[in-house]
Every structure is written in C-alpha cells, then in structure tokens.
Design a protein around this motif. Structure first.
Motif, PDB file in Angstrom:
ATOM      1  N   LYS A  67       0.826  -1.216   0.000  1.00  0.00           N
ATOM      2  CA  LYS A  67       0.000   0.000   0.000  1.00  0.00           C
ATOM      3  C   LYS A  67       0.859   1.265   0.000  1.00  0.00           C
ATOM      4  N   ILE A  68       2.079   1.163   0.505  1.00  0.00           N
ATOM      5  CA  ILE A  68       2.966   2.334   0.481  1.00  0.00           C
ATOM      6  C   ILE A  68       3.326   2.683  -0.958  1.00  0.00           C
ATOM      7  N   MET A  69       3.350   1.661  -1.803  1.00  0.00           N
ATOM      8  CA  MET A  69       3.703   1.891  -3.195  1.00  0.00           C
ATOM      9  C   MET A  69       2.774   2.902  -3.864  1.00  0.00           C
ATOM     10  N   PHE A  70       1.497   2.900  -3.451  1.00  0.00           N
ATOM     11  CA  PHE A  70       0.529   3.799  -4.092  1.00  0.00           C
ATOM     12  C   PHE A  70       0.861   5.272  -3.808  1.00  0.00           C
ATOM     13  N   LEU A  71       1.672   5.535  -2.800  1.00  0.00           N
ATOM     14  CA  LEU A  71       2.162   6.893  -2.565  1.00  0.00           C
ATOM     15  C   LEU A  71       3.534   7.075  -3.184  1.00  0.00           C
TER      16      LEU A  71
ATOM     17  N   VAL B 270       5.331   5.478  -5.620  1.00  0.00           N
ATOM     18  CA  VAL B 270       5.581   5.496  -7.063  1.00  0.00           C
ATOM     19  C   VAL B 270       5.029   6.757  -7.735  1.00  0.00           C
ATOM     20  N   PRO B 271       3.763   7.163  -7.453  1.00  0.00           N
ATOM     21  CA  PRO B 271       3.314   8.439  -8.035  1.00  0.00           C
ATOM     22  C   PRO B 271       4.184   9.617  -7.621  1.00  0.00           C
ATOM     23  N   ALA B 272       4.630   9.635  -6.356  1.00  0.00           N
ATOM     24  CA  ALA B 272       5.496  10.735  -5.916  1.00  0.00           C
ATOM     25  C   ALA B 272       6.789  10.746  -6.716  1.00  0.00           C
ATOM     26  N   ALA B 273       7.325   9.547  -6.986  1.00  0.00           N
ATOM     27  CA  ALA B 273       8.560   9.473  -7.780  1.00  0.00           C
ATOM     28  C   ALA B 273       8.319   9.993  -9.190  1.00  0.00           C
ATOM     29  N   TRP B 274       7.186   9.613  -9.786  1.00  0.00           N
ATOM     30  CA  TRP B 274       6.875  10.105 -11.137  1.00  0.00           C
ATOM     31  C   TRP B 274       6.793  11.627 -11.151  1.00  0.00           C
TER      32      TRP B 274
ATOM     33  N   ILE C  53      -3.749  -4.190  -8.882  1.00  0.00           N
ATOM     34  CA  ILE C  53      -2.857  -3.222  -8.234  1.00  0.00           C
ATOM     35  C   ILE C  53      -2.552  -2.073  -9.175  1.00  0.00           C
ATOM     36  N   LEU C  54      -2.437  -2.415 -10.465  1.00  0.00           N
ATOM     37  CA  LEU C  54      -2.047  -1.399 -11.441  1.00  0.00           C
ATOM     38  C   LEU C  54      -3.107  -0.309 -11.570  1.00  0.00           C
ATOM     39  N   VAL C  55      -4.386  -0.699 -11.588  1.00  0.00           N
ATOM     40  CA  VAL C  55      -5.446   0.299 -11.789  1.00  0.00           C
ATOM     41  C   VAL C  55      -5.487   1.321 -10.645  1.00  0.00           C
ATOM     42  N   PRO C  56      -5.503   0.879  -9.379  1.00  0.00           N
ATOM     43  CA  PRO C  56      -5.444   1.891  -8.305  1.00  0.00           C
ATOM     44  C   PRO C  56      -4.189   2.748  -8.382  1.00  0.00           C
ATOM     45  N   LEU C  57      -3.074   2.125  -8.799  1.00  0.00           N
ATOM     46  CA  LEU C  57      -1.824   2.885  -8.900  1.00  0.00           C
ATOM     47  C   LEU C  57      -1.961   4.004  -9.927  1.00  0.00           C
ATOM     48  N   LEU C  58      -2.561   3.662 -11.065  1.00  0.00           N
ATOM     49  CA  LEU C  58      -2.712   4.683 -12.105  1.00  0.00           C
ATOM     50  C   LEU C  58      -3.663   5.787 -11.657  1.00  0.00           C
ATOM     51  N   ILE C  59      -4.731   5.393 -10.931  1.00  0.00           N
ATOM     52  CA  ILE C  59      -5.668   6.413 -10.440  1.00  0.00           C
ATOM     53  C   ILE C  59      -4.961   7.332  -9.451  1.00  0.00           C
ATOM     54  N   MET C  60      -4.157   6.741  -8.572  1.00  0.00           N
ATOM     55  CA  MET C  60      -3.419   7.567  -7.614  1.00  0.00           C
ATOM     56  C   MET C  60      -2.424   8.471  -8.339  1.00  0.00           C
ATOM     57  N   ALA C  61      -1.801   7.941  -9.400  1.00  0.00           N
ATOM     58  CA  ALA C  61      -0.858   8.774 -10.156  1.00  0.00           C
ATOM     59  C   ALA C  61      -1.596   9.967 -10.761  1.00  0.00           C
ATOM     60  N   LEU C  62      -2.794   9.697 -11.292  1.00  0.00           N
ATOM     61  CA  LEU C  62      -3.586  10.794 -11.858  1.00  0.00           C
ATOM     62  C   LEU C  62      -3.950  11.804 -10.770  1.00  0.00           C
ATOM     63  N   ALA C  63      -4.343  11.290  -9.597  1.00  0.00           N
ATOM     64  CA  ALA C  63      -4.716  12.184  -8.500  1.00  0.00           C
ATOM     65  C   ALA C  63      -3.530  13.045  -8.078  1.00  0.00           C
TER      66      ALA C  63
ATOM     67  N   LEU D 133      -3.134  17.054  -8.229  1.00  0.00           N
ATOM     68  CA  LEU D 133      -2.726  17.798  -7.035  1.00  0.00           C
ATOM     69  C   LEU D 133      -1.531  18.691  -7.342  1.00  0.00           C
ATOM     70  N   PHE D 134      -0.595  18.140  -8.102  1.00  0.00           N
ATOM     71  CA  PHE D 134       0.585  18.915  -8.491  1.00  0.00           C
ATOM     72  C   PHE D 134       0.174  20.147  -9.297  1.00  0.00           C
ATOM     73  N   LEU D 135      -0.702  19.931 -10.276  1.00  0.00           N
ATOM     74  CA  LEU D 135      -1.142  21.048 -11.114  1.00  0.00           C
ATOM     75  C   LEU D 135      -1.863  22.102 -10.284  1.00  0.00           C
ATOM     76  N   LEU D 136      -2.707  21.625  -9.361  1.00  0.00           N
ATOM     77  CA  LEU D 136      -3.455  22.544  -8.502  1.00  0.00           C
ATOM     78  C   LEU D 136      -2.501  23.407  -7.684  1.00  0.00           C
ATOM     79  N   LEU D 137      -1.544  22.747  -7.036  1.00  0.00           N
ATOM     80  CA  LEU D 137      -0.575  23.490  -6.222  1.00  0.00           C
ATOM     81  C   LEU D 137       0.258  24.425  -7.092  1.00  0.00           C
ATOM     82  N   LEU D 138       0.570  23.945  -8.301  1.00  0.00           N
ATOM     83  CA  LEU D 138       1.366  24.769  -9.214  1.00  0.00           C
ATOM     84  C   LEU D 138       0.615  26.047  -9.575  1.00  0.00           C
TER      85      LEU D 138
END
Lengths: 245, 222, 59
Positions: free
Chosen positions: A56-60, A62-66, A202-212, A216-221
């Motif tokens: 479950k840590i991966m869902f944070l 990997v998107p953070a790394a991307w 696992i991949l689908v939730p990961l991709l959704i989290m990456a999109l989220a 979030l990045f765009l919003l903060l930007l």
C-alpha cells in the motif's frame, strides 16, 4: 496556430490570473474526487503475495517518484521558454514548480524509506532507485537555494533556467551511473517492480493515484504561480513607490 | 586561435604569480587528504581499501573550491566585460579559461597524488591507475564546475551556493572515477569500462560546460 | 482491510504524505493572503503599477 494564440494569451499575467481563478474551483473539485476515489480503490486493493500489506505504500511512493521527475521536466520546459522565447510566465512557472517538486521528491524519499524498513530491515539502503531520487532531491535543493539567494527575479530567472537544463541533461546520466554503481556494489535490490508483472488489481489503483497526484501537483502549481505573480506585482509597486518619493 | 592561446597564457600567468593561488588547490587537497586518517584511525588496511575514494573526494572538493575564483577576479576588475564583448565566441573564451584553470589547479593536484597515495598505503603499482583516472576525470569536474562558477558570478554569490549547485551534478564523475581507480587496485572488474565512461563524461562536459557557462555569463551582462 | 504486521509503517507513510501536502497547501494559501494584504495596502496608499499609470496591462 491556435496553440500559439493560447500561449500568447497566457503571456499576459492579468489574463492568466483571471483564467486561473476560473479554472481553480473545477480543478480543486476534480482533484478531490479523483483522490478520494483513488484512496478508496487503494483501500480495497489486494495485498501483494510477497510484500503483504506494505504494498500500500507503493501507491504513494511510485506516483510521488513520477511527479518528482515530472516536476524537473516541467522546469526544463519552462527553462526553454525563458531562454528561447522569453515567455514571461515561464520563469513564474519554474519558480512555482521548484518547491512543489522538492516536496514530492521528499515524499518519495520518506515513503521509500518507510517501505524499506519492513522489506530490507533498515530505513535506508543505497538502492539504485532511492539513490537516484536522493540526488534529484539534492538538485531540487540547489535550485531552491539559487532562488533564495537571488532577490532580483529577473537576474535569477535565466540562471535558474540554465541550471534546470543542465540538470535535465544530467539526470539520465546520474540515473545510469547510479544503476551501474549499484550493480557493482550489491547483487540485486529487493523491490523489483515495474515491467509487465503488475496485476491489474494493483495497477489500476496505482494509475488512479498517479492521476490524483498529478492533478494535485497542477493545482498546487497554479496556486503557487498566482502567488508568484502577486509577489512580483508587490515588488514592482514598491519600486514605483520608492521611485516616486 | 592566437587570441585564445594568449588568453590561456594570460590566465596561467595570472594564476602562477604571487597572489594567483594556483597551488592553493593542491595545498587544500594535501591538507584534506591528510585529515582523513585522523578521522578514521591509522589502520593501514582500511586506508588502503578506501584510499582511492579519499583521493577522489579530496580532488573533487579541491577543484570545486578553486573554481570559485575562476570568473570572480575577472569580474571584479572588469576584464570579464571585455571578454564577453570581444569578437571571439564567448564559448571558446570560457573553454580556454577552463583549460588554463585545469592546467594550473588540477594538474599540480594530480602530480602530488602518488605521494598522498603512499601515505594512504595505496599500492605503488596501482597508483599510476589512480592518477590516470584523475587525469581523465578532473576535466569533467572543471567543466561542470565552470557552469557553477559562471552562475555564481552572475548571481553575485559564490562559495557555498556554487558547491550546492555543482556537487550533485558531479555524482557520475565521482562514481566512475572511484570505480576505475578501485578496479585497478582491488579488481575484479576490469579497468576499461569505467575508465572509458569517465573519458566520455569529460568529453561531454567539455561540450556542455562552456555553452552553459557562456549563456550564464551573457545573461549577467544584460 | 487489514494492514498486517507492518501497519505502523504504512500508517506512518500516509501520515507523512498528508502532513507534507497539507503544510504545502497551508503555506501557499497563507502566502496568497499575505500578498493580497500587501497589495491592498499599497493600493490604498495610492500606489499604482507602471501599467496602470500608463495604459496597457503588463506586470
């Protein structure tokens, strides 16, 4: 042609602010919805047969790394805008992106280390992936240091742009050399993911989290770019004030 | 070409005269490397094992700290403005200055490396390879540091900021430099691959460094 | 949903992420309020930007 028109329109900070204010509520709503849905999917994602629930840590992580890499990529594109087209918003975007990119890199490092503790038995392993992210974090800190030390935004704009481009050229080389260094010093890393072996559950939730995370990045930007434009306005008004006395 | 040679000789003459500080880099290198055994103890086996890494770290810090002054003195007395306004391409001017800097700071440093290697119990036969890896790698350090020197002179801030900006960029050079030196001493990996990659890094930074530094300097003139 | 033997690490990772994101949002919003306040202050004192003084709207 249409794209160039949009860019020229955005070059005007006042119009950019107006557009930002119109987009912000929608972007916020979309971010929240995708994030909540992503977290819901993560909560019901199955455990990994090898790593158990720690996956479950991966869902944070990997998107953070991307996004850590995307942030620098964004700064490099903005650097091009600053150096080649002298687009007035390019430096605003680069400067706004630097702290956000650094924050996501930090998240990636901390979650990676918290993931490593149960997996490797220590908080920090000089694993190729973690080490590359660490160097990226150092580069972000350098960029922030550059922005902090130079008061005049016009003076630091092109300096930061050059650093962003040099960093962008160097990051793949750093990645390659760290990989090479790692295989030299230790046989293999424990976490081997990526490739084709990820199950869709696992991949689908990961991709959704990456999109989220991206939203979030765009919003903060956008929020931070708005601050930066206002800050420059304050600066120019103070200079007018000083000149009028 | 003549003008570039004149610039190169001028910089070398300025660096080697009294107050030029050419030997400062080598001196700093000597002091830093001598400090290491005090920190880790006089265990000769351990020193032999980490010797190449210590020598490389020392060289990295020495060439970085010396670079701080590469443009600063020219900027102070105004000759940097003349150089940027001259008919020579600024990229070549900057490259010539970097080469002069390498000849006056990095070369003395490499010359004293065998002596330091002796103190660190590095095998004499391997010492040649360590020096060779420094010869191949220090140009990359100089040319990457060149970018930092140009940035710090345009931002009118030097010292620590430059180190913070430049050090992460030198990670690949450090990795392959130490790997090449270690390959020669402990093996079992061959010396060739890391050494050739090190040469490639030096050549690539020889192209990238002057362009980025020249761009940074031009921006300072506006 | 059970988090298994390493629940504390998973929870810690999520907490750190939430704290970083929230503090970033808080920092940005506070910064925004501060800039707005200063701008309002300056405008009240009758200071105009160059662009407002002469027509055209460039910052």
């Amino acid at each position: 042609m249409a794209l160039i028109d949009i860019f020229n329109n955005l070059a005007n900070p006042t119009r950019f602010l107006a557009l930002t204010n119109r987009v912000l509520p929608w972007l916020t709503a979309l971010t929240v919805i995708v994030l909540v849905y992503g977290l819901y999917r993560v909560a019901y994602a199955p455990d990994d047969y090898q790593q158990g629930a720690t996956v479950k840590i991966m869902f944070l992580h990997v998107p953070a790394a991307w996004l850590a890499m995307m942030g620098w990529g964004l700064m490099a594109v903005a650097a091009f805008g600053t150096l080649v087209w002298r687009h007035p918003l390019a430096d605003v975007a680069a400067r706004a992106a630097a702290p956000i990119g650094a924050a996501f890199t930090f998240i990636c490092l901390v979650t990676g280390s918290l993931w490593g503790r149960p997996m490797w038995g220590t908080y920090w392993v000089w694993d190729a992936r973690l080490t590359s992210v660490l160097v990226l974090f150092l580069l972000y800190l350098g960029m922030l240091a550059l922005y902090w030390t130079a008061e005049d935004p016009n003076r630091s704009a092109r300096a930061a742009a050059i650093l962003a481009l040099v960093g962008a050229i160097n990051i793949p080389i750093i990645k390659f050399s760290v990989d090479w260094w790692n295989t030299l010093h230790q046989p293999a890393s424990v976490i081997r993911m990526g490739g084709s072996a990820i199950d869709p559950s696992i991949l689908v939730p990961l991709l959704i989290m990456a999109l989220a995370f991206t939203l979030l990045f765009l919003l903060l930007l956008l929020l931070n770019m708005r601050n930066e434009i206002l800050r420059r306005r304050v600066r120019s008004m103070r200079m007018m004030q000083a000149a009028s006395i | 070409m003549n003008a570039l040679l004149a610039l190169l000789l001028r910089d070398m003459r300025l660096a080697t005269r009294v107050g030029g500080g050419a030997l400062m880099g080598a001196l700093f290198y000597f002091v830093v490397v001598s400090m290491i055994p005090f920190a880790i103890g006089p265990d000769l086996n351990l020193l032999a094992r980490i010797g190449p890494a210590v020598l490389w770290i020392g060289a990295l810090l020495a060439s970085l700290l010396a670079l701080d002054r590469l443009f600063a003195s020219d900027h102070d007395d105004g000759s940097l403005d003349l150089l940027t306004m001259s008919t020579l391409p600024l990229e070549l001017t900057v490259a010539a200055k970097a080469i002069a800097h390498w000849l006056t700071t990095a070369l003395p440093l490499i010359v004293i490396t065998p002596v330091l290697g002796l103190m660190l119990n590095v095998d004499m036969s391997a010492m040649g390879f360590v020096a060779l890896s420094l010869v191949a790698g220090t140009p990359a350090l100089t040319f990457i540091g060149l970018i930092g020197a140009a940035l710090s002179v345009t931002l009118r801030r030097g010292g620590l900021l430059m180190a913070i900006l430049v050090l992460p960029l030198t990670v690949p050079v450090l990795i392959f430099g130490v790997a090449a030196a270690n390959a020669a001493i402990v093996g079992p990996a061959p010396f060739g691959p890391p050494f050739t990659i090190l040469c490639a890094l030096s050549l690539a930074s020889f192209v990238l460094g002057p362009f980025a530094a020249a761009a940074a300097l031009r921006q300072g003139q506006e | 949903m059970t988090l298994g033997p390493h629940a504390s690490f998973i929870v810690a990772a999520y907490i750190v992420t939430v704290v970083v994101v929230i503090s970033m949002i808080a920092w940005i919003l506070r910064d925004y309020a501060a800039q707005r306040r200063i701008l309002g202050d300056l405008e009240q004192r009758g200071i105009k930007r160059r662009s407002q003084a002469s027509r055209g709207d460039e910052t």
